[in-house]
Design an enzyme around this catalytic site. Structure first.
Site, mmCIF file in Angstrom:
data_model
loop_
_atom_site.group_PDB
_atom_site.id
_atom_site.type_symbol
_atom_site.label_atom_id
_atom_site.label_comp_id
_atom_site.label_asym_id
_atom_site.label_seq_id
_atom_site.Cartn_x
_atom_site.Cartn_y
_atom_site.Cartn_z
ATOM 1 N N LYS A 35 -33.718 -10.651 -48.861
ATOM 2 C CA LYS A 35 -34.410 -9.396 -48.546
ATOM 3 C C LYS A 35 -34.212 -8.993 -47.078
ATOM 4 N N LEU A 36 -33.702 -9.931 -46.278
ATOM 5 C CA LEU A 36 -33.563 -9.720 -44.828
ATOM 6 C C LEU A 36 -34.909 -9.323 -44.224
ATOM 7 N N THR A 121 -41.655 -27.913 -50.427
ATOM 8 C CA THR A 121 -42.039 -28.576 -49.182
ATOM 9 C C THR A 121 -42.992 -29.740 -49.443
ATOM 10 N N ASP A 122 -43.023 -30.681 -48.500
ATOM 11 C CA ASP A 122 -43.994 -31.790 -48.590
ATOM 12 C C ASP A 122 -45.428 -31.303 -48.361
ATOM 13 N N GLU A 123 -45.584 -30.078 -47.834
ATOM 14 C CA GLU A 123 -46.930 -29.583 -47.525
ATOM 15 C C GLU A 123 -47.770 -29.353 -48.774
ATOM 16 N N TYR A 148 -49.662 -20.549 -46.872
ATOM 17 C CA TYR A 148 -48.247 -20.884 -47.089
ATOM 18 C C TYR A 148 -48.116 -22.044 -48.078
ATOM 19 N N THR A 151 -49.231 -21.373 -51.687
ATOM 20 C CA THR A 151 -48.323 -20.557 -52.511
ATOM 21 C C THR A 151 -47.066 -21.348 -52.874
ATOM 22 N N LYS A 152 -46.631 -22.253 -51.995
ATOM 23 C CA LYS A 152 -45.497 -23.120 -52.368
ATOM 24 C C LYS A 152 -45.934 -24.070 -53.488
ATOM 25 N N ASN A 177 -40.192 -31.667 -42.637
ATOM 26 C CA ASN A 177 -39.826 -30.670 -41.612
ATOM 27 C C ASN A 177 -38.352 -30.745 -41.216
ATOM 28 N N PHE A 188 -41.655 -24.740 -34.371
ATOM 29 C CA PHE A 188 -42.009 -25.620 -33.258
ATOM 30 C C PHE A 188 -40.827 -25.974 -32.331
ATOM 31 N N ILE A 189 -39.797 -26.608 -32.883
ATOM 32 C CA ILE A 189 -38.719 -27.115 -32.009
ATOM 33 C C ILE A 189 -37.958 -25.974 -31.335
ATOM 34 N N GLY A 273 -57.195 -25.415 -39.591
ATOM 35 C CA GLY A 273 -56.823 -26.192 -40.792
ATOM 36 C C GLY A 273 -55.561 -27.026 -40.605
HETATM 37 P P1 NAD Z 1 -36.792 -18.952 -43.403
HETATM 38 O O1 NAD Z 1 -38.066 -18.214 -43.202
HETATM 39 O O2 NAD Z 1 -35.940 -19.276 -42.227
HETATM 40 O O3 NAD Z 1 -35.876 -18.177 -44.452
HETATM 41 C C1 NAD Z 1 -36.391 -17.577 -45.607
HETATM 42 C C2 NAD Z 1 -35.355 -16.576 -46.130
HETATM 43 O O4 NAD Z 1 -35.856 -16.024 -47.354
HETATM 44 C C3 NAD Z 1 -35.108 -15.412 -45.171
HETATM 45 O O5 NAD Z 1 -33.730 -15.153 -45.075
HETATM 46 C C4 NAD Z 1 -35.834 -14.232 -45.832
HETATM 47 O O6 NAD Z 1 -35.252 -12.981 -45.539
HETATM 48 C C5 NAD Z 1 -35.710 -14.604 -47.296
HETATM 49 N N1 NAD Z 1 -36.773 -14.012 -48.126
HETATM 50 C C6 NAD Z 1 -38.120 -14.065 -47.911
HETATM 51 N N2 NAD Z 1 -38.766 -13.378 -48.879
HETATM 52 C C7 NAD Z 1 -37.816 -12.901 -49.720
HETATM 53 C C8 NAD Z 1 -37.847 -12.102 -50.902
HETATM 54 N N3 NAD Z 1 -39.014 -11.660 -51.408
HETATM 55 N N4 NAD Z 1 -36.690 -11.804 -51.513
HETATM 56 C C9 NAD Z 1 -35.500 -12.224 -51.010
HETATM 57 N N5 NAD Z 1 -35.402 -12.958 -49.878
HETATM 58 C C10 NAD Z 1 -36.545 -13.293 -49.235
HETATM 59 O O7 NAD Z 1 -37.225 -20.280 -44.182
HETATM 60 P P2 NAD Z 1 -36.551 -21.725 -44.208
HETATM 61 O O8 NAD Z 1 -37.184 -22.558 -43.179
HETATM 62 O O9 NAD Z 1 -35.083 -21.586 -44.272
HETATM 63 O O10 NAD Z 1 -37.103 -22.228 -45.624
HETATM 64 C C11 NAD Z 1 -36.341 -22.043 -46.810
HETATM 65 C C12 NAD Z 1 -37.044 -22.732 -47.962
HETATM 66 O O11 NAD Z 1 -37.205 -24.123 -47.684
HETATM 67 C C13 NAD Z 1 -38.459 -22.204 -48.241
HETATM 68 O O12 NAD Z 1 -38.656 -22.176 -49.630
HETATM 69 C C14 NAD Z 1 -39.370 -23.241 -47.579
HETATM 70 O O13 NAD Z 1 -40.627 -23.291 -48.222
HETATM 71 C C15 NAD Z 1 -38.568 -24.493 -47.816
HETATM 72 N N6 NAD Z 1 -38.805 -25.603 -46.863
HETATM 73 C C16 NAD Z 1 -38.681 -25.400 -45.513
HETATM 74 C C17 NAD Z 1 -38.841 -26.471 -44.638
HETATM 75 C C18 NAD Z 1 -38.679 -26.297 -43.137
HETATM 76 O O14 NAD Z 1 -38.900 -27.252 -42.394
HETATM 77 N N7 NAD Z 1 -38.272 -25.136 -42.635
HETATM 78 C C19 NAD Z 1 -39.141 -27.731 -45.147
HETATM 79 C C20 NAD Z 1 -39.267 -27.901 -46.528
HETATM 80 C C21 NAD Z 1 -39.081 -26.834 -47.379
HETATM 81 O O1 TDX Z 2 -45.791 -23.712 -30.682
HETATM 82 C C1 TDX Z 2 -46.096 -24.595 -31.493
HETATM 83 N N1 TDX Z 2 -46.752 -25.707 -31.060
HETATM 84 C C2 TDX Z 2 -47.129 -26.721 -31.888
HETATM 85 O O2 TDX Z 2 -47.726 -27.711 -31.434
HETATM 86 C C3 TDX Z 2 -45.760 -24.494 -32.904
HETATM 87 C C4 TDX Z 2 -45.029 -23.281 -33.424
HETATM 88 C C5 TDX Z 2 -46.110 -25.543 -33.725
HETATM 89 N N2 TDX Z 2 -46.780 -26.612 -33.246
HETATM 90 C C6 TDX Z 2 -47.096 -27.740 -34.160
HETATM 91 C C7 TDX Z 2 -47.692 -27.377 -35.494
HETATM 92 C C8 TDX Z 2 -47.136 -28.472 -36.396
HETATM 93 O O3 TDX Z 2 -47.950 -29.641 -36.286
HETATM 94 O O4 TDX Z 2 -45.823 -28.337 -34.457
HETATM 95 C C9 TDX Z 2 -45.780 -28.803 -35.811
HETATM 96 C C10 TDX Z 2 -44.621 -28.113 -36.544
HETATM 97 O O5 TDX Z 2 -44.955 -26.740 -36.673
HETATM 98 P P1 TDX Z 2 -44.038 -25.704 -37.490
HETATM 99 O O6 TDX Z 2 -42.668 -25.704 -36.916
HETATM 100 O O7 TDX Z 2 -44.780 -24.419 -37.570
HETATM 101 O O8 TDX Z 2 -43.910 -26.418 -38.899
HETATM 102 P P2 TDX Z 2 -44.986 -26.860 -40.021
HETATM 103 O O9 TDX Z 2 -46.204 -26.038 -39.981
HETATM 104 O O10 TDX Z 2 -45.103 -28.350 -39.963
HETATM 105 O O11 TDX Z 2 -44.160 -26.426 -41.359
HETATM 106 C C11 TDX Z 2 -42.730 -26.645 -41.427
HETATM 107 O O12 TDX Z 2 -42.429 -27.740 -42.223
HETATM 108 C C12 TDX Z 2 -42.683 -27.633 -43.596
HETATM 109 C C13 TDX Z 2 -42.003 -25.407 -41.959
HETATM 110 O O13 TDX Z 2 -42.313 -24.288 -41.153
HETATM 111 C C14 TDX Z 2 -42.371 -25.156 -43.396
HETATM 112 O O14 TDX Z 2 -41.608 -24.076 -43.916
HETATM 113 C C15 TDX Z 2 -42.058 -26.383 -44.192
HETATM 114 O O15 TDX Z 2 -42.512 -26.220 -45.497
#
Ligand code: NAD
Ligand code: TDX
Length: 332
Positions: A35-36, A121-123, A148, A151-152, A177, A188-189, A273
């Protein structure tokens, strides 16, 4: 050639999956639907757009999804709203994309009899105490905390229900993560790396004792390929690489690797939370599918990630002020 439809392929993990698949699995013909949203960026696919079909579209658009699914062999479903903090500001896009969007994929997969791999996700399992020796396993009860993660969790339950009630051919993975290139700077990172590159102090929520189980995005994606190739239908696989560290350690390590004083960060308002600890037991993935992570040195992985954000300022710089302004409104 096997046709693969990748949802969310312009986001962080999805775009890395596209690159990884093109490099390592030349027998797949790829279509991306994305969907960008603010998190999707076609620049993440620069250099490979001509090798894939890219469709700008919403997974909630049932007609479009039906057509794309009818034309593929397998769907790998990454698309989601992915940031906890955003889900606390406005949960609606999470309900729409994560729940309604997944239902739309499932109905098309059911109608056309196609294979699905659902990325989660593990969440979904909630959190663990810091002193608890336990880790999440596929048997851990669902106990999600935020809009978040709930809904996952709901999207996983939809997949499980479609497997049981309709016998669709689907697998699920719940990963910890991720870190690596192309991760949005709200996370975060990359937020801390780009803060330092912008002359802003890193921001730690609360005391920074919260633990995350870090995995390199390529290890997540090669585990997804192992599940697609060898995973049993209807099964859930947990993906993790034994990378538990607390947030304070991560901020201090980034500062040190970037040549700064390791105490030069700020404590900001905690996340409401805020989950305390995530930890994955990936025994099933390792023993049943023979998977092993390749990036086992987190420090080296962070160093490479710092290099990527340093060398790709143009990719993130225009977004930085807006992202920080949204955090500032919440005292974060
Ligand atoms: P992201 O937010 O970087 O990317 C999500 C992508 O999905 C984006 O390109 C966005 O445009 C697209 N999108 C969102 N809603 C949409 C819709 N309605 N239709 C079409 N496209 C849509 O997320 P990410 O970190 O790459 O996560 C990808 C998947 O992995 C997610 O399902 C997330 O729950 C899961 N996940 C992420 C992590 C993590 O650490 N980032 C860990 C475990 C699982
Ligand atoms: O500025 C910050 N400072 C900080 O201390 C931010 C952005 C986060 N945090 C903490 C919150 C979390 O304990 O760092 C940890 C990691 O935060 P996020 O990067 O927001 O990740 P988290 O909430 O753990 O969720 C991530 O991992 C599971 C992904 O965003 C999710 O998509 C995935 O499902």
């Amino acid at each position: 050639m096997t046709k693969m439809l990748i949802t969310g392929g312009a986001g962080f993990i999805g775009s890395n999956f596209v690159h990884y698949t093109l490099q390592n699995y030349p027998d797949y013909q790829l279509t991306v639907i994305d969907k960008l949203t603010y998190a999707g960026n076609p620049d993440n696919l620069a250099g490979v757009l001509e090798k894939i079909e890219f469709v700008t579209g919403d997974i909630c658009d049932r007609e479009l999804v039906d057509r794309l699914v009818s034309e593929t062999d397998i769907v790998v479903h990454f698309a989601a709203e992915s940031h906890n903090d955003n889900s606390l500001r406005d949960p609606w896009p999470f309900v729409e994309s994560n729940l309604v969007g997944t239902a739309s994929i499932l109905e098309a997969v059911r109608k056309h009899g196609k294979r699905l791999h659902h990325i989660s996700t593990d969440e979904v399992y909630g959190d663990l105490e810091l002193d608890d020796p336990a880790k999440f396993t596929p048997e851990t009860p669902y106990n999600a905390s935020s809009p978040y993660s709930s809904t996952k969790a709901g999207s996983d339950l939809l997949v499980k229900a479609w497997v049981r009630s309709f016998g669709i051919h689907a697998t699920i993975s719940n990963c910890s993560n991720n870190y690596g290139p192309y991760q949005h700077i709200e996370k975060f990172i990359p937020r801390q790396i780009t803060n330092i590159l912008s002359g802003i102090k890193p921001k730690l929520y609360g005391e920074g004792k919260n633990v995350r189980d870090w995995i390199h995005v390529d290890d997540h994606n090669n585990a997804v390929h192992a599940i697609i190739e060898k995973g049993r239908s209807g099964e859930t696989y947990l993906i993790g690489a034994d990378g538990e560290e607390n947030n304070k350690y991560i901020v201090e390590t980034i500062l040190e690797l970037m040549g700064k004083d390791k105490n030069d960060y700020e404590h900001v308002n905690d996340r409401p939370g805020h989950d305390m600890r995530y930890a994955i037991d990936a025994t099933k993935l390792r023993e049943e599918l023979g998977w092993e992570p390749k990036y086992t040195n987190l420090r080296a992985g962070l160093e490479a990630t710092i290099d990527w954000y340093t060398e790709n300022r143009a990719w993130w710089e225009a977004e930085k002020a807006k992202v920080e302004a949204a955090y500032a409104e919440k005292g974060q």
